[in-house]
Scaffold this motif. Structure first.
Motif, PDB file in Angstrom:
ATOM      1  N   SER A 208      53.712  -9.487 -31.039  1.00 12.61           N
ATOM      2  CA  SER A 208      53.026 -10.782 -31.037  1.00 12.61           C
ATOM      3  C   SER A 208      53.750 -11.745 -30.115  1.00 12.61           C
ATOM      4  CB  SER A 208      52.998 -11.368 -32.453  1.00 12.61           C
ATOM      5  OG  SER A 208      52.236 -10.569 -33.328  1.00 12.61           O
ATOM      6  N   TRP A 209      52.972 -12.629 -29.477  1.00 12.50           N
ATOM      7  CA  TRP A 209      53.612 -13.652 -28.645  1.00 12.50           C
ATOM      8  C   TRP A 209      52.777 -14.930 -28.604  1.00 12.50           C
ATOM      9  CZ3 TRP A 209      50.762  -9.701 -26.681  1.00 12.50           C
ATOM     10  CH2 TRP A 209      49.891  -9.933 -25.622  1.00 12.50           C
ATOM     11  N   ASN A 210      53.467 -16.051 -28.447  1.00 14.04           N
ATOM     12  CA  ASN A 210      52.850 -17.366 -28.369  1.00 14.04           C
ATOM     13  C   ASN A 210      53.039 -17.931 -26.969  1.00 14.04           C
ATOM     14  OD1 ASN A 210      52.053 -17.507 -31.104  1.00 14.04           O
ATOM     15  ND2 ASN A 210      54.100 -18.153 -31.703  1.00 14.04           N
ATOM     16  N   THR A 211      51.982 -18.515 -26.427  1.00 16.04           N
ATOM     17  CA  THR A 211      52.006 -19.044 -25.059  1.00 16.04           C
ATOM     18  C   THR A 211      51.551 -20.496 -25.048  1.00 16.04           C
ATOM     19  OG1 THR A 211      51.427 -16.837 -24.229  1.00 16.04           O
ATOM     20  CG2 THR A 211      51.185 -18.695 -22.700  1.00 16.04           C
ATOM     21  N   GLU A 212      52.264 -21.330 -24.318  1.00 18.90           N
ATOM     22  CA  GLU A 212      51.826 -22.702 -24.070  1.00 18.90           C
ATOM     23  C   GLU A 212      51.100 -22.733 -22.737  1.00 18.90           C
ATOM     24  OE1 GLU A 212      51.157 -26.698 -24.825  1.00 18.90           O
ATOM     25  OE2 GLU A 212      51.933 -25.123 -26.156  1.00 18.90           O
ATOM     26  N   VAL A 213      49.837 -23.147 -22.771  1.00 19.85           N
ATOM     27  CA  VAL A 213      49.011 -23.208 -21.581  1.00 19.85           C
ATOM     28  C   VAL A 213      48.761 -24.665 -21.198  1.00 19.85           C
ATOM     29  CG1 VAL A 213      46.796 -22.578 -20.560  1.00 19.85           C
ATOM     30  CG2 VAL A 213      47.867 -21.051 -22.232  1.00 19.85           C
ATOM     31  N   THR A 214      48.997 -25.002 -19.951  1.00 18.95           N
ATOM     32  CA  THR A 214      48.667 -26.325 -19.442  1.00 18.95           C
ATOM     33  C   THR A 214      47.876 -26.169 -18.163  1.00 18.95           C
ATOM     34  OG1 THR A 214      50.787 -26.458 -18.260  1.00 18.95           O
ATOM     35  CG2 THR A 214      50.699 -27.416 -20.474  1.00 18.95           C
ATOM     36  N   LEU A 215      47.065 -27.172 -17.864  1.00 19.12           N
ATOM     37  CA  LEU A 215      46.217 -27.165 -16.676  1.00 19.12           C
ATOM     38  C   LEU A 215      46.549 -28.364 -15.802  1.00 19.12           C
ATOM     39  CD1 LEU A 215      42.783 -26.386 -18.396  1.00 19.12           C
ATOM     40  CD2 LEU A 215      44.432 -24.750 -17.453  1.00 19.12           C
ATOM     41  N   ASP A 216      46.652 -28.120 -14.506  1.00 18.54           N
ATOM     42  CA  ASP A 216      46.903 -29.184 -13.536  1.00 18.54           C
ATOM     43  C   ASP A 216      45.915 -29.048 -12.379  1.00 18.54           C
ATOM     44  OD1 ASP A 216      49.164 -30.368 -14.802  1.00 18.54           O
ATOM     45  OD2 ASP A 216      50.391 -28.694 -14.089  1.00 18.54           O
ATOM     46  N   PRO A 217      45.526 -30.172 -11.780  1.00 20.10           N
ATOM     47  CA  PRO A 217      44.690 -30.071 -10.584  1.00 20.10           C
ATOM     48  C   PRO A 217      45.515 -29.565  -9.408  1.00 20.10           C
ATOM     49  CG  PRO A 217      45.268 -32.353 -11.022  1.00 20.10           C
ATOM     50  CD  PRO A 217      45.764 -31.559 -12.180  1.00 20.10           C
ATOM     51  N   LYS A 218      44.935 -28.683  -8.606  1.00 27.12           N
ATOM     52  CA  LYS A 218      45.631 -28.199  -7.416  1.00 27.12           C
ATOM     53  C   LYS A 218      45.621 -29.290  -6.352  1.00 27.12           C
ATOM     54  CE  LYS A 218      44.809 -23.232  -7.913  1.00 27.12           C
ATOM     55  NZ  LYS A 218      44.180 -22.026  -7.312  1.00 27.12           N
ATOM     56  N   ARG A 219      46.696 -29.356  -5.605  1.00 28.89           N
ATOM     57  CA  ARG A 219      46.793 -30.374  -4.550  1.00 28.89           C
ATOM     58  C   ARG A 219      46.897 -29.718  -3.186  1.00 28.89           C
ATOM     59  NH1 ARG A 219      51.023 -34.702  -7.311  1.00 28.89           N
ATOM     60  NH2 ARG A 219      49.800 -35.078  -9.188  1.00 28.89           N
TER      61      ARG A 219
END
Length: 219
Positions: A208-219
């Motif tokens: 089992s594993w836990n992941t933190e996902v974040t989203l950023d706009p590409k520049r």
């Protein structure tokens, strides 16, 4: 690499249902057995987890991921990133303009023996959780119950999103599956889930594993 599988959508949140390639499975089995066989690496993480399981070795060192850059870490990321991309596509995100950041926060093995189980729970410290299966024993079902036409639920993983729904609401509140060796499930960390006990011989080994996902706009 695109994993084999699908997004299960007849529920509340989507659940990614995938299958490990044979090469991926072999590498993860070798890695996990190495953790279990070496006392210095087999550090039980169970006191921090919900499971009624005798041994749940932690896969992180005190300094962080000692295998972060190797292929094991990358295999896990294949499934979490595919889930995120599939989810965003369904909601019309512009993937060409969106940077997806994933960081695995914790990971552990679940060395489950007969009679052990995971009560209903959710995960904290991340927004995406995953589990894959490396070894499955032969489950001994109660023949008397089967003769009464009852479906066996021993050893199943169950996901619970809400109370039972009527058919007119077009949403399932609970879904259960019997995993096989190589099965992979990816789901939101807040989603309640549990694993039923089973009877038989041997062990059931999952990762089992836990992941933190974040989203950023590409520049």
């Amino acid at each position: 690499m695109t994993p084999k599988g699908t997004m299960f959508k007849n529920f509340g949140p989507m659940i990614g249902c995938y299958k490990l390639e044979n090469e991926q499975l072999s590498k993860l089995q070798e890695y996990s057995n190495n953790i279990l066989d070496i006392p210095e690496l087999n550090v039980n993480y169970g006191k921090s987890l919900a499971g009624q399981i005798h041994n749940e070795p932690y896969l992180m060192s005190k300094k962080g991921w000692h295998w972060k850059q190797n292929e094991i870490y990358n295999i896990l990321n294949i499934f979490t990133r595919h889930y995120v991309r599939s989810y965003l596509s369904d909601f019309a995100y512009d993937l060409q303009q969106t940077k997806i950041n994933t960081e695995i926060k914790s990971a552990w093995l679940v060395d489950q023996r007969p009679g052990e189980y995971n009560p209903i729970h959710h995960h904290t410290g991340s927004n995406l959780s995953s589990v894959l299966y490396l070894d499955m024993p032969e489950i001994q079902h109660d023949s008397e119950l089967l003769e009464k036409g009852k479906q066996p639920v021993d050893g199943q993983i169950a996901f619970v999103n809400n109370s039972n729904r009527i058919i007119e609401e077009f949403e399932m509140g609970e879904i259960s599956w019997t995993p096989n060796v190589g099965s992979v499930y990816v789901f939101p960390s807040r989603l309640l889930h549990a694993v039923n006990p089973w009877k038989g011989k041997g062990r059931r080994l999952s990762l089992s594993w836990n992941t933190e996902v974040t989203l950023d706009p590409k520049r």
